[in-house]
Design a protein around this motif. Structure first.
Motif, PDB file in Angstrom:
ATOM      1  N   LEU A  44      12.018  20.318  -2.233  1.00  0.00           N
ATOM      2  CA  LEU A  44      11.367  19.040  -2.550  1.00  0.00           C
ATOM      3  C   LEU A  44      10.412  18.693  -1.385  1.00  0.00           C
ATOM      4  N   HIS A  45       9.176  19.198  -1.512  1.00  0.00           N
ATOM      5  CA  HIS A  45       8.204  19.087  -0.405  1.00  0.00           C
ATOM      6  C   HIS A  45       7.903  17.652  -0.024  1.00  0.00           C
ATOM      7  N   CYS A  46       7.845  16.781  -1.030  1.00  0.00           N
ATOM      8  CA  CYS A  46       7.473  15.384  -0.745  1.00  0.00           C
ATOM      9  C   CYS A  46       8.489  14.733   0.180  1.00  0.00           C
ATOM     10  N   ALA A  47       9.779  15.065   0.003  1.00  0.00           N
ATOM     11  CA  ALA A  47      10.825  14.485   0.861  1.00  0.00           C
ATOM     12  C   ALA A  47      10.591  14.886   2.316  1.00  0.00           C
ATOM     13  N   LYS A  48      10.128  16.136   2.505  1.00  0.00           N
ATOM     14  CA  LYS A  48       9.854  16.637   3.847  1.00  0.00           C
ATOM     15  C   LYS A  48       8.691  15.846   4.471  1.00  0.00           C
ATOM     16  N   VAL A  49       7.671  15.559   3.637  1.00  0.00           N
ATOM     17  CA  VAL A  49       6.506  14.807   4.148  1.00  0.00           C
ATOM     18  C   VAL A  49       6.899  13.361   4.452  1.00  0.00           C
ATOM     19  N   LEU A  50       7.726  12.769   3.592  1.00  0.00           N
ATOM     20  CA  LEU A  50       8.157  11.387   3.833  1.00  0.00           C
ATOM     21  C   LEU A  50       8.990  11.310   5.105  1.00  0.00           C
ATOM     22  N   LYS A  51       9.780  12.359   5.353  1.00  0.00           N
ATOM     23  CA  LYS A  51      10.525  12.416   6.610  1.00  0.00           C
ATOM     24  C   LYS A  51       9.545  12.465   7.779  1.00  0.00           C
ATOM     25  N   ALA A  52       8.472  13.270   7.620  1.00  0.00           N
ATOM     26  CA  ALA A  52       7.448  13.376   8.672  1.00  0.00           C
ATOM     27  C   ALA A  52       6.798  12.019   8.944  1.00  0.00           C
ATOM     28  N   ILE A  53       6.569  11.233   7.871  1.00  0.00           N
ATOM     29  CA  ILE A  53       5.986   9.887   8.057  1.00  0.00           C
ATOM     30  C   ILE A  53       6.939   9.026   8.886  1.00  0.00           C
ATOM     31  N   GLY A  54       8.233   9.108   8.558  1.00  0.00           N
ATOM     32  CA  GLY A  54       9.242   8.360   9.334  1.00  0.00           C
ATOM     33  C   GLY A  54       9.226   8.781  10.797  1.00  0.00           C
ATOM     34  N   LEU A  55       9.145  10.092  11.040  1.00  0.00           N
ATOM     35  CA  LEU A  55       9.125  10.606  12.424  1.00  0.00           C
ATOM     36  C   LEU A  55       7.861  10.137  13.163  1.00  0.00           C
ATOM     37  N   GLN A  56       6.733  10.188  12.461  1.00  0.00           N
ATOM     38  CA  GLN A  56       5.466   9.740  13.052  1.00  0.00           C
ATOM     39  C   GLN A  56       5.565   8.273  13.470  1.00  0.00           C
ATOM     40  N   ARG A  57       6.168   7.463  12.628  1.00  0.00           N
ATOM     41  CA  ARG A  57       6.250   6.021  12.907  1.00  0.00           C
ATOM     42  C   ARG A  57       7.289   5.689  13.968  1.00  0.00           C
ATOM     43  N   THR A  58       8.175   6.652  14.275  1.00  0.00           N
ATOM     44  CA  THR A  58       9.147   6.415  15.360  1.00  0.00           C
ATOM     45  C   THR A  58       8.701   7.114  16.643  1.00  0.00           C
ATOM     46  N   GLY A  59       7.441   7.575  16.663  1.00  0.00           N
ATOM     47  CA  GLY A  59       6.865   8.125  17.895  1.00  0.00           C
ATOM     48  C   GLY A  59       7.073   9.611  18.102  1.00  0.00           C
ATOM     49  N   LYS A  60       7.637  10.299  17.105  1.00  0.00           N
ATOM     50  CA  LYS A  60       7.874  11.756  17.267  1.00  0.00           C
ATOM     51  C   LYS A  60       6.733  12.519  16.583  1.00  0.00           C
ATOM     52  N   GLN A  61       5.554  12.424  17.168  1.00  0.00           N
ATOM     53  CA  GLN A  61       4.351  12.971  16.536  1.00  0.00           C
ATOM     54  C   GLN A  61       4.391  14.485  16.366  1.00  0.00           C
ATOM     55  N   ASP A  62       4.849  15.193  17.422  1.00  0.00           N
ATOM     56  CA  ASP A  62       4.837  16.671  17.360  1.00  0.00           C
ATOM     57  C   ASP A  62       5.747  17.186  16.257  1.00  0.00           C
ATOM     58  N   GLU A  63       6.937  16.578  16.163  1.00  0.00           N
ATOM     59  CA  GLU A  63       7.907  16.975  15.137  1.00  0.00           C
ATOM     60  C   GLU A  63       7.339  16.685  13.743  1.00  0.00           C
ATOM     61  N   ALA A  64       6.717  15.526  13.607  1.00  0.00           N
ATOM     62  CA  ALA A  64       6.143  15.124  12.320  1.00  0.00           C
ATOM     63  C   ALA A  64       5.036  16.090  11.914  1.00  0.00           C
ATOM     64  N   PHE A  65       4.188  16.443  12.892  1.00  0.00           N
ATOM     65  CA  PHE A  65       3.055  17.325  12.592  1.00  0.00           C
ATOM     66  C   PHE A  65       3.521  18.708  12.140  1.00  0.00           C
ATOM     67  N   SER A  66       4.542  19.253  12.830  1.00  0.00           N
ATOM     68  CA  SER A  66       5.009  20.596  12.445  1.00  0.00           C
ATOM     69  C   SER A  66       5.626  20.589  11.053  1.00  0.00           C
ATOM     70  N   LEU A  67       6.341  19.509  10.705  1.00  0.00           N
ATOM     71  CA  LEU A  67       6.908  19.382   9.349  1.00  0.00           C
ATOM     72  C   LEU A  67       5.795  19.327   8.306  1.00  0.00           C
ATOM     73  N   ALA A  68       4.762  18.523   8.615  1.00  0.00           N
ATOM     74  CA  ALA A  68       3.645  18.372   7.679  1.00  0.00           C
ATOM     75  C   ALA A  68       2.929  19.708   7.487  1.00  0.00           C
ATOM     76  N   GLN A  69       2.762  20.462   8.575  1.00  0.00           N
ATOM     77  CA  GLN A  69       2.078  21.750   8.491  1.00  0.00           C
ATOM     78  C   GLN A  69       2.863  22.759   7.638  1.00  0.00           C
ATOM     79  N   GLU A  70       4.212  22.643   7.722  1.00  0.00           N
ATOM     80  CA  GLU A  70       5.053  23.507   6.875  1.00  0.00           C
ATOM     81  C   GLU A  70       4.696  23.318   5.404  1.00  0.00           C
ATOM     82  N   VAL A  71       4.557  22.054   5.002  1.00  0.00           N
ATOM     83  CA  VAL A  71       4.252  21.755   3.593  1.00  0.00           C
ATOM     84  C   VAL A  71       2.805  22.123   3.283  1.00  0.00           C
ATOM     85  N   THR A  72       1.893  21.816   4.211  1.00  0.00           N
ATOM     86  CA  THR A  72       0.466  22.083   3.975  1.00  0.00           C
ATOM     87  C   THR A  72       0.205  23.568   3.739  1.00  0.00           C
TER      88      THR A  72
END
Length: 971
Positions: A44-72
Motif C-alpha cells: 500500500l504505497h500511499c500509506a508509506k507516503v503518508l508516513k513520510a509526510i508525518g516524518l517530514q512534519r516531525t523534522g525527520k526530513q532525511d527519513e521522509a525523503f528516502s521513504l518517498a523515493q522508494e515509492v517514486t
C-alpha cells in the motif's frame, strides 16, 4: 489534506484515519497508524507516503525523503499516492520532483486527462514554459478543449516574457502564439473572454496596436464583459499608444458624458487636448471629426464642457459628484503649467477651492482632494483662504476656554478639514512655541469634545475626532525637534496612548507610537504594537523595516529573532504561494494576471528588506549561539552559510519600502524628497554590504563555511587552505573598500524627516568605531596563516605585528565601551531624559567583542599546534631557552584584557539596571496635563523604563556568556 469523496476503494477506508491524524496535526499517531497498515498491506504505497509526510512534519526530513523515493522509483499511477507525494514534495520545497512523478504517470497512462493536466501544473510550479507548451498541446490532442489549447499559447507568451533575448521573443515566440490564436479565430472557435484577452495581450506585446484595435472594436471585443468599460479602456490605451489624439479626445468625451465622476478619463481628455493644440490640429471641413465623433481641440471648448458638467451637478437635487469640480481644478493646474494667460483661466483658484469646500467639506476625502491643488494659491492668499473656509464651518458658542465646537459630525469634518489644510499650508509651522502650545490645547479640546459622537461606535471603528489627536501629536513632534525639549515627546506619547485607548484599531496611532518608542530606544512596547497592526502579506516587505531596523540595535535579541522570523516567513512562503496563484490563473483563464504574479515574485525575491532580514537573522544567530550553544563552525554549518556564495542580488535589489505610510500634512518643503529616497537607499545598501561581508568573513574562519576549490591552482594545497586564504583576503579587501565608501556616505550627514525612512546604523557604527575594529579582528586570520607558514621560530617581526594588532583591538574595544557609558535614563530638574545612543553603542560593543573572540578562537586553533611543535623541537635540541614566543604572550595578554573588558561592561550594566530601577517616575511633574493625560504619559514612561531594563538584561546575559567562553581560549 483535502477531504476525500465517497469511498470507491477499500484502501480509501483504510487510509482515512491517517488522513484525519495528519489533518489534525497529530503526526506521531499518523506515523503509528501507517506502520500498522503497512504490516498488513506491504504494497500500500500511499500509506508509506503518508508516513513520510508525518516524518517530514516531525523534522525527520532525511527519513521522509528516502521513504518517498522508494515509492517514486516504483512510478505509481494510483491517485492517492500521486496526490500524497505531491503534497510531500511541496512541503519539502522540491516541486521539481513532482514533474518527474507525473512524467512517469503520463508515460504509463498516456490517455489520462487528469495526469496530463497535473503534469502541466507541475511544470507551471517550476516555470518550465517550453515543457508547459508541449504538455498543453498534448492535452489538447487527447481532449480537444479550448482552455488546454490556450494554456499552450500562454506558455509561449511566458517564454517570450522570460526570454533574455528580446529579439527572440519578438521574432519567434510571440508570432507563433499569434498564429496559433489566429487559427482559432479563423475556425470561429474562440469561446471565452479569457481567449480574447490573451489575443489582445499578444498583439499588444508585438506592438500591433492597429490590429489590437480592430479586435477590440470587432465582434471578438463583445466578449469583454467581466469588467465595466473594459473595451473603452483598452481602446483609450491603444489610441494613446498610436498617438491618435482626436479619437482619444472624442472617446473620453463620450465616456465622461455617461459618467462625469469617472476620474480615469479626465487625464486622457486633457492630455489629448494639449497634444492637439501642440499639433495645431483642426477638424475636417465636412463629415465626422474622427471615427469616435466630435473633438474638442481648443481650451474654450474643454472649459465649456467641464462647466456644463458642473452646471448639471449644481442643478441636481441629489448629492453632487466631485469629478467635474476636481476636473476644473486639474484643468487650471495644467493651464498654469503651460503658462496660459491668467485672465483666460476658468476662474480664480481661491474661489473655486472655497466653492469645492462648501459642497464637499463634510467628506473625509475633501482634504486629499484639495491638498494637491494648494500650490495654485499664492503665499499671501494662504491666511485669507483658511479664513474664508472657517466662515462656512458651523460651530457652536465659545466656551470658557475660548474654543467653539461643532454640533454634529458633518460640522466636525468641516472643521477638521480646515485644520488639516492649515497645516498643509505651513500655518502651524510658522507659529512660535507659545502659539504651538495653544494650538495643541485647541486640537486636544476638539478631540475630547468629538469623542461623544463615537459613544456607540464598535471597538473596531475609528473615532470621528481621531485626526485632531494625530495632528496634536504632530505639533508636539514639531516642538520636540525644534526645541529638543523631551517633555514634548513624553506628552505626545501620552496623547497617542490615550487616543489608542479610545480607538484601538487606529493604525496611524500605532505607527507613530512605534516610531517614537524606537527613537527613544524602547523596543519592548513596539512588538505588541506591530503585532496589533496585523500586517498582511506584502506589508511585511513595505513596512517591516520599521520593526526589524531597531530590534537588535536596541538590545532586544529574542524580539529581534521573532521580528526577523515574522518577515522571513512571508518571503519564504511567497515562492510557494505565487506558484499556486499562477496555477489558479491558468485554471480560470486569468492569463493577463500571470505576468503580474511572476513580477510580484521577482519583486519580493529581489527585495532589499528580504536581503537585510536574511543577513541580520544569520548574524543574530551567531551572536546568540556561536561558541555558546554551538561552536562557530557548527553554527555556520547549520545555516548552510558559505563564504564563497553571495546570495544578495546586488544588481537587481529593489527598495520596496513604503515611505509614505504615515499620515502627513506637512507642506511640500518639509516632505520627503527624491534626494532623501536616493540617499536612504544608498545608505541601506552600504550597510547591507558591510553586514553581508562581515557574515561571509565569519564563515570563512571555519572549514564548513568554505567549499575548497576543486581546481588545482598554485594557491591551493591539499586541504584548500591557500585558496581559503585568498578568498578571505579578497573579502577583507571588499570590506575595507565598502567601509571607505560608507564613510563618504556618513559624512553627508543626511537628515531625513521624522516621518521619513529610519536612518540605518551605519553612521553610529562608524563613529563608535565598531566597523573598523571588526575588520581589524577579521584581518588577524591572514596574519596567523602567514605565521603558520613561517613557523614560530622564524617570524619575530610578524609576531610583533600580530601582538600590536592584539593591543590595538583592546584599545578600540575600550573606546567603544567608553562611548557606551553614561545614564540611559535619568531625571534632571524633574524631567525624564533618555540617551538611546548609549544603548546602541553597548550593542555595538557586544557585536564587536563577539567577533574579536571568534578571531581569537581562530588564533588559538593555529597557535596551539605551533606552540607544541616548537616545544618538541626545543626538547630534541635540548634548548635551554624556555621563554614563551612573543605571540603566545601577546595572546594570553589579549584574553586577559578581554576578560577585564567584559567584567567592566557587565558591572556598568548592573549599575545602569539598579539606577533605572531606582527612578521614581511617579513623582515627576507634568506641566499642562490633566490628571487623565498624565496617567497615560506616566504609563508610556513606565514602558520605556521597563524596555531599557529588558534590553540591559539581555545584553548583560549575553556578555556573561561571552565571558565564559574566554576561559576556553587557552593555548
Amino acid at each position: 489534506m483535502a477531504a476525500r469523496g465517497h469511498v470507491q476503494d477499500p484502501n480509501d477506508r483504510r487510509l482515512r484515519p491517517i488522513y484525519d491524524y495528519l489533518d489534525n496535526g497529530n503526526n506521531k499517531m499518523a506515523i503509528q497508524q501507517a506502520d500498522k497498515l503497512l504490516k498488513k498491506h506491504k504494497d500500500l504505497h500511499c500509506a508509506k507516503v503518508l508516513k513520510a509526510i508525518g516524518l517530514q512534519r516531525t523534522g525527520k526530513q532525511d527519513e521522509a525523503f528516502s521513504l518517498a523515493q522508494e515509492v517514486t522509483t516504483l512510478e505509481p499511477t494510483d491517485d492517492n499516492s500521486l496526490q500524497a507525494l505531491t503534497i510531500l514534495y511541496r512541503e519539502m520545497h522540491r516541486p521539481e520532483l513532482v514533474t518527474k512523478l507525473y512524467e512517469a504517470a503520463v508515460k504509463k497512462v498516456p490517455l489520462s486527462e487528469e495526469y496530463h493536466s497535473h503534469l502541466f501544473m507541475a511544470y507551471a510550479r517550476v516555470g518550465e514554459y517550453k515543457k508547459m507548451q508541449q504538455a498543453g498541446m498534448a492535452l489538447y490532442k487527447i481532449v480537444p478543449k479550448n482552455p488546454y489549447y490556450f494554456w499552450s499559447v500562454m506558455s509561449l507568451v511566458m517564454q517570450a516574457i522570460s526570454a533574455k533575448d528580446e529579439k527572440l521573443a519578438q521574432t519567434m515566440f510571440l508570432p507563433l502564439a499569434e498564429r496559433m490564436v489566429e487559427k482559432m479565430v479563423k475556425e470561429e472557435k474562440i469561446e471565452a473572454e479569457a481567449e480574447v484577452q490573451l489575443y489582445f495581450m499578444i498583439l499588444e506585446r508585438l506592438g500591433k496596436c492597429e490590429e489590437a484595435l480592430d479586435v477590440i472594436r470587432g465582434p471578438l471585443g463583445e466578449k469583454l464583459t467581466s469588467e465595466l468599460q473594459s473595451r473603452e479602456r483598452k481602446c483609450m490605451m491603444l489610441y494613446t499608444r498610436l498617438e491618435r489624439w482626436p479619437e482619444c479626445n472624442a472617446l473620453a468625451q463620450k465616456l465622461l458624458l455617461k459618467n462625469p465622476d469617472d476620474w480615469q478619463f479626465y487625464p486622457s481628455y486633457f492630455d489629448s487636448l494639449f497634444h492637439l493644440m501642440d499639433q495645431s490640429w483642426s477638424p475636417p471641413e465636412d463629415g465626422e471629426h474622427c471615427s469616435e465623433g466630435s473633438v474638442h481641440h481648443t481650451v474654450a471648448e474643454v472649459v465649456r464642457f467641464v462647466e456644463e458638467r458642473i452646471k448639471v451637478e449644481d442643478e441636481k437635487d441629489s448629492r453632487s459628484l466631485r469629478g467635474p469640480y476636481l476636473a476644473r481644478l486639474e484643468l487650471m493646474h495644467r493651464l498654469r503649467e503651460r503658462g496660459y494667460p491668467e485672465e483666460n483661466l476658468p476662474g480664480e483658484p481661491l474661489n473655486l477651492m472655497v466653492q469645492f469646500f462648501r459642497k464637499f467639506g463634510d467628506k473625509p476625502c475633501c482634504i486629499t482632494d484639495l491638498k494637491i491643488y494648494l500650490h495654485l494659491l499664492s503665499p499671501d492668499q494662504h491666511v485669507q483662504f483658511i479664513n474664508r473656509l472657517s466662515e462656512v464651518v458651523p460651530l457652536g458658542e465659545q466656551g470658557e476656554d475660548g474654543f467653539a465646537f461643532p454640533e454634529d459630525t458633518k460640522a466636525l469634518q468641516r472643521h477638521l478639514c480646515v485644520c488639516q489644510l492649515s497645516r498643509a499650508l505651513g500655518l502651524h509651522h510658522s507659529l512660535d512655541v507659545s502659539g504651538k502650545l495653544h494650538l495643541i490645547a485647541e486640537l486636544k479640546a476638539h478631540y475630547h469634545h468629538g469623542l461623544k459622537f463615537g459613544n456607540s461606535a464598535l471597538k473596531t471603528e475609528l473615532q470621528f475626532s481621531d485626526m485632531y489627536c494625530l495632528m496634536a501629536a504632530h505639533v508636539y513632534i514639531d516642538l520636540w525637534t525644534e526645541t529638543g525639549d523631551e517633555d514634548m515627546v513624553w506628552q505626545c506619547l501620552g496623547l497617542l496612548e490615550e487616543g489608542l485607548s479610545h480607538s484601538s484599531s487606529n493604525a496611524q496611532f500605532k505607527l507613530l507610537l512605534l516610531l517614537l518608542y524606537c527613537r527613544l530606544g524602547s523596543f519592548e512596547p513596539v512588538v505588541d504594537l506591530y503585532s496589533s497592526l496585523d500586517a498582511k502579506h506584502i506589508q511585511h516587505d513595505t513596512i517591516g523595516v520599521l520593526l526589524t531596523r531597531y530590534a537588535e540595535s536596541l538590545g532586544q535579541f529574542s524580539a529581534a529573532s521573532q521580528s526577523c522570523n515574522f518577515s522571513l516567513r512571508f518571503f519564504h512562503s511567497n515562492q510557494k504561494d505565487t506558484s499556486e496563484y499562477i496555477i489558479q490563473a491558468y485554471k480560470y483563464g486569468a492569463f493577463e494576471k500571470i505576468p503580474e504574479f511572476i513580477a510580484l515574485r521577482n519583486r519580493l525575491n529581489q527585495s532589499l528588506h528580504f536581503a537585510q532580514v536574511r543577513t541580520e537573522r544569520m548574524l543574530l544567530d551567531l551572536y546568540l549561539e556561536a561558541d555558546i550553544v554551538l561552536s562557530l563552525e557548527e553554527s555556520v554549518k547549520a545555516m548552510s552559510l558559505s563564504s564563497e556564495e553571495d546570495d544578495v542580488p546586488w544588481d537587481t535589489l529593489r527598495d520596496n519600502r513604503d515611505l509614505t505610510v504615515f499620515t502627513n500634512w506637512d507642506p511640500k518643503q518639509r516632505q520627503l524628497t527624491d534626494e532623501h529616497r536616493t540617499r536612504s537607499l544608498e545608505e541601506e545598501t552600504a550597510w547591507l554590504r558591510i553586514r553581508s561581508l562581515t557574515l561571509r568573513l565569519l564563515a570563512s574562519l571555519t572549514p564548513s563555511g568554505h567549499a575548497a576549490s576543486q581546481q588545482n591552482s598554485e594557491m591551493s594545497n591539499e586541504n584548500g587552505v591557500g585558496d581559503r586564504s585568498s578568498l578571505h583576503r579578497s573579502l577583507l579587501s571588499q570590506l575595507n573598500q565598502t567601509l571607505h565608501a560608507a564613510a563618504q556616505i556618513a559624512e553627508k550627514r543626511t537628515q531625513y524627516p521624522l516621518l521619513g525612512p529610519p536612518s540605518t546604523r551605519l553612521a553610529s557604527a562608524l563613529s563608535v568605531g565598531s566597523c573598523h575594529c571588526q575588520a581589524a579582528a577579521l584581518q588577524l586570520s591572514v596574519h596567523l596563516q602567514e605565521l603558520e607558514s613561517a613557523g614560530l621560530d622564524e617570524s619575530s617581526e610578524l609576531q610583533i605585528q600580530i601582538c600590536n594588532v592584539f593591543k590595538s583591538l583592546v584599545v578600540q574595544l575600550q573606546e567603544i565601551l567608553n562611548k557606551s557609558k553614561g545614564d540611559l535614563l535619568e531625571v534632571k530638574e524633574s524631567k525624564l531624559k533618555t540617551q538611546p545612543s548609549l544603548l546602541e553603542n553597548l550593542v555595538f560593543f557586544l557585536e564587536t567583542v563577539s567577533i574579536v573572540l571568534w578571531s581569537a578562537s581562530y588564533c588559538a586553533k593555529i597557535l596551539r599546534p605551533l606552540k607544541t611543535s616548537l616545544q618538541k623541537k626545543k626538547k630534541k635540541k635540548k634548548d635551554a631557552n624556555t621563554a614563551m614566543p612573543l605571540v603566545v604572550c601577546g595572546f594570553q595578554e589579549l584574553t586577559g584584557n578581554l576578560q577585564d573588558l567584559l567584567t567592566q561592561a557587565v558591572e556598568h550594566i548592573r549599575g545602569q539596571e539598579s539606577g533605572i530601577t531606582a527612578l521614581k517616575l511617579a513623582s515627576l511633574t507634568l506641566e499642562g496635563c490633566s490628571r487623565e493625560e498624565a496617567s497615560f504619559t506616566k504609563a508610556a514612561m513606565d514602558k520605556v523604563q521597563s524596555s531599557y531594563l529588558r534590553s540591559l538584561q539581555e545584553v548583560g546575559d549575553l556578555l556573561k556568556k561571552r565571558a565564559e567562553t574566554i576561559k576556553n581560549l587557552k593555548i
